[in-house]
Write an enzyme that holds these catalytic residues in place. Structure first.
Site, PDB file in Angstrom:
ATOM      1  N   HIS A   2     -13.134  -0.720  -7.266  1.00 45.90           N
ATOM      2  CA  HIS A   2     -14.353   0.091  -7.348  1.00 45.90           C
ATOM      3  C   HIS A   2     -14.078   1.573  -7.159  1.00 45.90           C
ATOM      4  CE1 HIS A   2     -15.664   0.621  -2.860  1.00 45.90           C
ATOM      5  NE2 HIS A   2     -14.350   0.644  -2.962  1.00 45.90           N
ATOM      6  N   PHE A  19       0.730   1.578  -6.692  1.00 49.52           N
ATOM      7  CA  PHE A  19       0.479   0.518  -7.676  1.00 49.52           C
ATOM      8  C   PHE A  19       0.330   1.036  -9.107  1.00 49.52           C
ATOM      9  CE2 PHE A  19      -3.834   0.406  -5.280  1.00 49.52           C
ATOM     10  CZ  PHE A  19      -4.367   1.462  -5.987  1.00 49.52           C
ATOM     11  N   ASP A  31       0.867  -1.190   0.000  1.00 49.94           N
ATOM     12  CA  ASP A  31       0.000   0.000   0.000  1.00 49.94           C
ATOM     13  C   ASP A  31       0.892   1.226   0.000  1.00 49.94           C
ATOM     14  OD1 ASP A  31      -2.308   1.690   0.261  1.00 49.94           O
ATOM     15  OD2 ASP A  31      -3.335   0.068   1.297  1.00 49.94           O
TER      16      ASP A  31
END
Length: 326
Positions: A236, A218, A195
């Site tokens: 999402h 990422f 992360d």
């Protein structure tokens, strides 16, 4: 439904945001935490929570009418919903309610006209991430909210799917690693939590002997090599082109035998109310992302070098979309 009841039902829906804002405020100010097992007056609760007694009484009256708290004599008591706003509840939704009420999140909903006219939020996902990086307290609350919101889902996912076939599992955008830790408790695998650096700093308490903590972006940085990649509540948040970029990054690192698990609230094909439909508008307003059907995830995966193997519902609102390398 007669004309009068339709009129009233629509009036209630028009003003439904008022109920939501009351929940946000009750969560933010910790009212549920100061209410124990015995009825308490609004005055006593307001004194403990630092609120105006009359304002709190009126807010609690509205919430009680919607099943959140209940009026008992001259005071209020908990209901099965209101206890979920307590900080000490094992399935607490207080962080999630506080996060939805944060100015940076709620502003997106109040600016929905911008999204309605342009298809894009007033503040996009990249700007939101930058905002959270500059506001560590709100970033920490956001991570807490993601953990609390998915508490039921984590249990449902590990009960539904056996990850024991994998030796190394990477949780991409996994926040505090709550899902990854739950999976590793049931397997002999090792884990990688990937992360943003500020999020990894917030997850520093994780045992490094079991989970490798990797900070990165990422969209820009190479992703770690693993047998299985987990994406829970990640895709999402992004429009199709950016979601495809994330999947393409995984495709560059995944071995031929690897699997990708997209864990999301899928949009139901039924015409009735469904949390996925509500969440979809939140994504439109706040991040520019979208909730998708299983078929839409299949197309997204196919465009990035994967093929959809199966969609597995869980006992929660989440489903597991499993994909393999094409």
């Amino acid at each position: 439904m007669n004309q009068s009841s339709e009129f009233q039902a629509l009036c209630n829906l028009i003003c439904a945001h008022t109920v939501a804002r009351c929940i946000h405020m009750i969560a933010e100010l910790g009212v549920a935490d100061v209410l124990d097992d015995e009825p308490a007056s609004a005055a006593a609760l307001a004194d403990a929570a630092g609120m105006n007694a009359d304002a709190l009484d009126r807010m609690l009256r509205l919430l009680a009418a919607n099943g959140v708290f209940v009026r008992e004599g001259d005071g209020y008591m908990h209901t099965p919903m209101s206890v979920l706003l307590r900080s000490d509840h094992s399935r607490s939704l207080r962080p999630f309610a506080r996060m939805i009420g944060m100015p940076a999140i709620w502003r997106g909903v109040t600016d929905l006209e911008h999204a309605a006219r342009t298809g894009m939020p007033a503040l996009n996902q990249a700007q939101m991430i930058s905002y959270l990086a500059d506001h560590p307290a709100e970033s920490s609350l956001f991570n807490q909210a993601m953990t609390s919101k998915s508490a039921d889902a984590v249990a449902a996912v590990v009960e539904t799917y056996d990850f024991g076939a994998f030796d190394r599992i990477a949780d991409i955008g996994g926040g505090r690693g709550h899902l990854l830790q739950a999976i590793l408790e049931r397997t002999a695998a090792t884990g990688i939590l990937f992360d943003l650096p500020q999020v990894i700093d917030d997850a520093a308490g994780i045992d490094p002997r079991q989970i490798q903590l990797v900070g990165g972006d990422f969209f820009r940085d190479p992703l770690p090599v693993a047998d299985a990649y987990i994406l829970m509540d990640i895709l999402h948040g992004w429009a199709d082109d950016r979601a495809a970029d994330i999947l393409s990054g995984i495709h560059r690192s995944i071995p031929p035998h690897g699997r990708v698990f997209v864990i999301e609230t899928l949009v139901s094909g039924s015409p009735g109310p469904h949390f996925g439909k509500t969440l979809d508008i939140m994504m439109l307003a706040v991040t520019g992302g979208r909730e998708r059907t299983g078929a839409e995830y299949g197309k997204l995966l196919e465009s990035t070098g994967f093929y959809l193997e199966r969609v597995t519902p869980t006992e929660s609102q989440y489903s597991i979309v499993e994909a393999a390398v094409a």
